[in-house]
Design an enzyme around this catalytic site. Sequence first.
Site, PDB file in Angstrom:
ATOM      1  N   LYS A 110       0.817  -1.213   0.000  1.00  0.00           N
ATOM      2  CA  LYS A 110       0.000   0.000   0.000  1.00  0.00           C
ATOM      3  C   LYS A 110       0.855   1.270   0.000  1.00  0.00           C
ATOM      4  O   LYS A 110       0.475   2.257  -0.612  1.00  0.00           O
ATOM      5  CB  LYS A 110      -0.971  -0.004   1.185  1.00  0.00           C
ATOM      6  CG  LYS A 110      -2.100  -1.003   1.010  1.00  0.00           C
ATOM      7  CD  LYS A 110      -3.261  -0.686   1.932  1.00  0.00           C
ATOM      8  CE  LYS A 110      -4.461  -1.550   1.593  1.00  0.00           C
ATOM      9  NZ  LYS A 110      -5.597  -1.290   2.488  1.00  0.00           N
ATOM     10  N   LYS A 197      -4.924 -10.102  -7.960  1.00  0.00           N
ATOM     11  CA  LYS A 197      -6.225 -10.307  -7.320  1.00  0.00           C
ATOM     12  C   LYS A 197      -7.220  -9.230  -7.744  1.00  0.00           C
ATOM     13  O   LYS A 197      -6.823  -8.118  -8.097  1.00  0.00           O
ATOM     14  CB  LYS A 197      -6.081 -10.353  -5.787  1.00  0.00           C
ATOM     15  CG  LYS A 197      -5.792  -9.029  -5.124  1.00  0.00           C
ATOM     16  CD  LYS A 197      -5.973  -9.121  -3.598  1.00  0.00           C
ATOM     17  CE  LYS A 197      -5.803  -7.726  -3.001  1.00  0.00           C
ATOM     18  NZ  LYS A 197      -6.092  -7.644  -1.584  1.00  0.00           N
ATOM     19  N   LYS A 200     -10.022  -2.992  -6.090  1.00  0.00           N
ATOM     20  CA  LYS A 200     -10.387  -1.669  -6.566  1.00  0.00           C
ATOM     21  C   LYS A 200      -9.154  -0.815  -6.846  1.00  0.00           C
ATOM     22  O   LYS A 200      -9.135   0.005  -7.743  1.00  0.00           O
ATOM     23  CB  LYS A 200     -11.274  -0.956  -5.534  1.00  0.00           C
ATOM     24  CG  LYS A 200     -12.730  -1.337  -5.657  1.00  0.00           C
ATOM     25  CD  LYS A 200     -13.544  -0.861  -4.473  1.00  0.00           C
ATOM     26  CE  LYS A 200     -13.254  -1.681  -3.252  1.00  0.00           C
ATOM     27  NZ  LYS A 200     -14.117  -1.448  -2.106  1.00  0.00           N
TER      28      LYS A 200
HETATM   29  P1  AMP Z   1     -11.019  -4.995   1.403  1.00  0.00           P
HETATM   30  O1  AMP Z   1     -12.000  -4.490   0.408  1.00  0.00           O
HETATM   31  O2  AMP Z   1      -9.622  -5.076   0.877  1.00  0.00           O
HETATM   32  O3  AMP Z   1     -11.144  -4.306   2.740  1.00  0.00           O
HETATM   33  O4  AMP Z   1     -11.401  -6.531   1.663  1.00  0.00           O
HETATM   34  C1  AMP Z   1     -12.526  -6.949   2.378  1.00  0.00           C
HETATM   35  C2  AMP Z   1     -12.531  -8.464   2.483  1.00  0.00           C
HETATM   36  O5  AMP Z   1     -12.581  -9.064   1.183  1.00  0.00           O
HETATM   37  C3  AMP Z   1     -11.280  -9.038   3.163  1.00  0.00           C
HETATM   38  O6  AMP Z   1     -11.643 -10.131   3.985  1.00  0.00           O
HETATM   39  C4  AMP Z   1     -10.438  -9.518   2.010  1.00  0.00           C
HETATM   40  O7  AMP Z   1      -9.601 -10.595   2.378  1.00  0.00           O
HETATM   41  C5  AMP Z   1     -11.475  -9.954   0.998  1.00  0.00           C
HETATM   42  N1  AMP Z   1     -11.000  -9.809  -0.378  1.00  0.00           N
HETATM   43  C6  AMP Z   1     -10.645  -8.636  -1.001  1.00  0.00           C
HETATM   44  N2  AMP Z   1     -10.265  -8.864  -2.282  1.00  0.00           N
HETATM   45  C7  AMP Z   1     -10.379 -10.212  -2.492  1.00  0.00           C
HETATM   46  C8  AMP Z   1     -10.144 -11.072  -3.620  1.00  0.00           C
HETATM   47  N3  AMP Z   1      -9.739 -10.612  -4.806  1.00  0.00           N
HETATM   48  N4  AMP Z   1     -10.365 -12.406  -3.445  1.00  0.00           N
HETATM   49  C9  AMP Z   1     -10.807 -12.882  -2.267  1.00  0.00           C
HETATM   50  N5  AMP Z   1     -11.042 -12.136  -1.167  1.00  0.00           N
HETATM   51  C10 AMP Z   1     -10.847 -10.817  -1.268  1.00  0.00           C
HETATM   52  N1  TRP Z   2      -7.501  -5.349   7.075  1.00  0.00           N
HETATM   53  C1  TRP Z   2      -8.749  -5.798   6.544  1.00  0.00           C
HETATM   54  C2  TRP Z   2      -8.760  -5.584   5.023  1.00  0.00           C
HETATM   55  O1  TRP Z   2      -7.958  -4.859   4.507  1.00  0.00           O
HETATM   56  C3  TRP Z   2      -9.925  -5.102   7.171  1.00  0.00           C
HETATM   57  C4  TRP Z   2     -10.017  -5.337   8.634  1.00  0.00           C
HETATM   58  C5  TRP Z   2      -9.817  -4.410   9.617  1.00  0.00           C
HETATM   59  C6  TRP Z   2     -10.347  -6.566   9.268  1.00  0.00           C
HETATM   60  N2  TRP Z   2     -10.027  -4.965  10.833  1.00  0.00           N
HETATM   61  C7  TRP Z   2     -10.356  -6.273  10.688  1.00  0.00           C
HETATM   62  C8  TRP Z   2     -10.645  -7.849   8.824  1.00  0.00           C
HETATM   63  C9  TRP Z   2     -10.670  -7.271  11.605  1.00  0.00           C
HETATM   64  C10 TRP Z   2     -10.944  -8.832   9.770  1.00  0.00           C
HETATM   65  C11 TRP Z   2     -10.964  -8.556  11.146  1.00  0.00           C
HETATM   66  O2  TRP Z   2      -9.594  -6.147   4.367  1.00  0.00           O
END
Ligand code: AMP
Ligand code: TRP
Length: 341
Positions: A110, A197, A200
């Site tokens: 990031k 993966k 967004k």
């Molecule tokens: P985020 O939008 O990055 O905060 O992700 C929210 C949840 O979706 C988290 O548990 C991630 O591990 C899961 N996640 C995000 N992108 C993917 C992906 N391409 N495949 C599977 N899980 C995902």
């Molecule tokens: N770090 C996670 C992500 O990027 C979001 C997240 C924050 C999370 N606190 C958490 C996931 C606690 C599981 C449990 O998707």
Amino acid sequence: MKKQVLSCIQPTGEMHLGNYFGAVKNYVDLQSEYNCIYGIVDYHAMTMPYDAKKLRLNSWDLIISLMAVGVKAENLFIQSLIPEHTELGWIFSTVASYGEMTRMTQFKDKSQQVKEESKDAFISAGLFTYPVLQAADILIYKADYVPVGKDQTQHLELTRNIAQRFNSQFKTDYFVLPEILYTETPKIASTADPTRKMSKSAGEKHWIGVFADEKRMTKQIKSAVTDAGDMPFNQETGKREMSEGVANLLQILKACGKTKEHDDIVDLYNEGSLRYGDLKGIVAEAIVEMTAPFRERKAELSADKKAVKNQIKASSAEIRKTAQQTLREVKEITGLLNPKA
Ligand code: AMP
Ligand code: TRP
């Protein structure tokens, strides 16, 4: 006693199929068997460059999206309504070691992204300490299970280390060591570039919104990257090797609940008679069919936002009681002061 499940998701825009199949589908399914709590983590969303005007809108939009796919309102909270998370986060920042924090790969990814996107943006210290706050989100509710995608494995490992170190430092068995729960599809790839993966941050063509309109979804699947149809047979397994793009479409099809169609297509593939155009058509149809009721429900919920907000404020207040209890106990253990003691 039912086991405790907890997960959180950042309010950074629309929910995509990676979020849904990687994590959110599990959120819904686990509700029948466990005590579940799911948070919209807006404090986390501040760690990357963001727009203050959009943050609150995104939080409510994500709440409505989660409710639309089947998460119960009483299981949802918004992190900034439960400030104890940040308080425990601070305490944990003194338990986590600097060395282990520097090994977090999501921070490396990031911070790289911030640098690439804008030369004026800076890398916040919050982005670096973010996994400590995540550990607080989880441990404050003594979660047994955390449903997340594969990209969160390292953060969960850190959470377990923090729990363990806290327990040994203060000679207690206070914190439970949480376990990860993966779905059957812990990693959904971008259809435009199956080597990465679905996400967004990679750009518009690299994610498919769960609530996107049917035409757009279909178009994105129809333009998915596959291969030139020349994958070799593997002598040992007697099967044809599969490109990442085709494998990704097949796992999406299966995740939509189309197991039979999936198996039939795999047979065609091994015979060498599958046309990728047909595969894409079937996958697009399956996604549109699965998400249609989600879109409908979201429209209904959006018609009465006031009711949704009231429900979530009430559920957050209820969930906060557990967080406050944990903080009182942690302050006792660590030698901090409690207002009423
Ligand atoms: P985020 O939008 O990055 O905060 O992700 C929210 C949840 O979706 C988290 O548990 C991630 O591990 C899961 N996640 C995000 N992108 C993917 C992906 N391409 N495949 C599977 N899980 C995902
Ligand atoms: N770090 C996670 C992500 O990027 C979001 C997240 C924050 C999370 N606190 C958490 C996931 C606690 C599981 C449990 O998707």
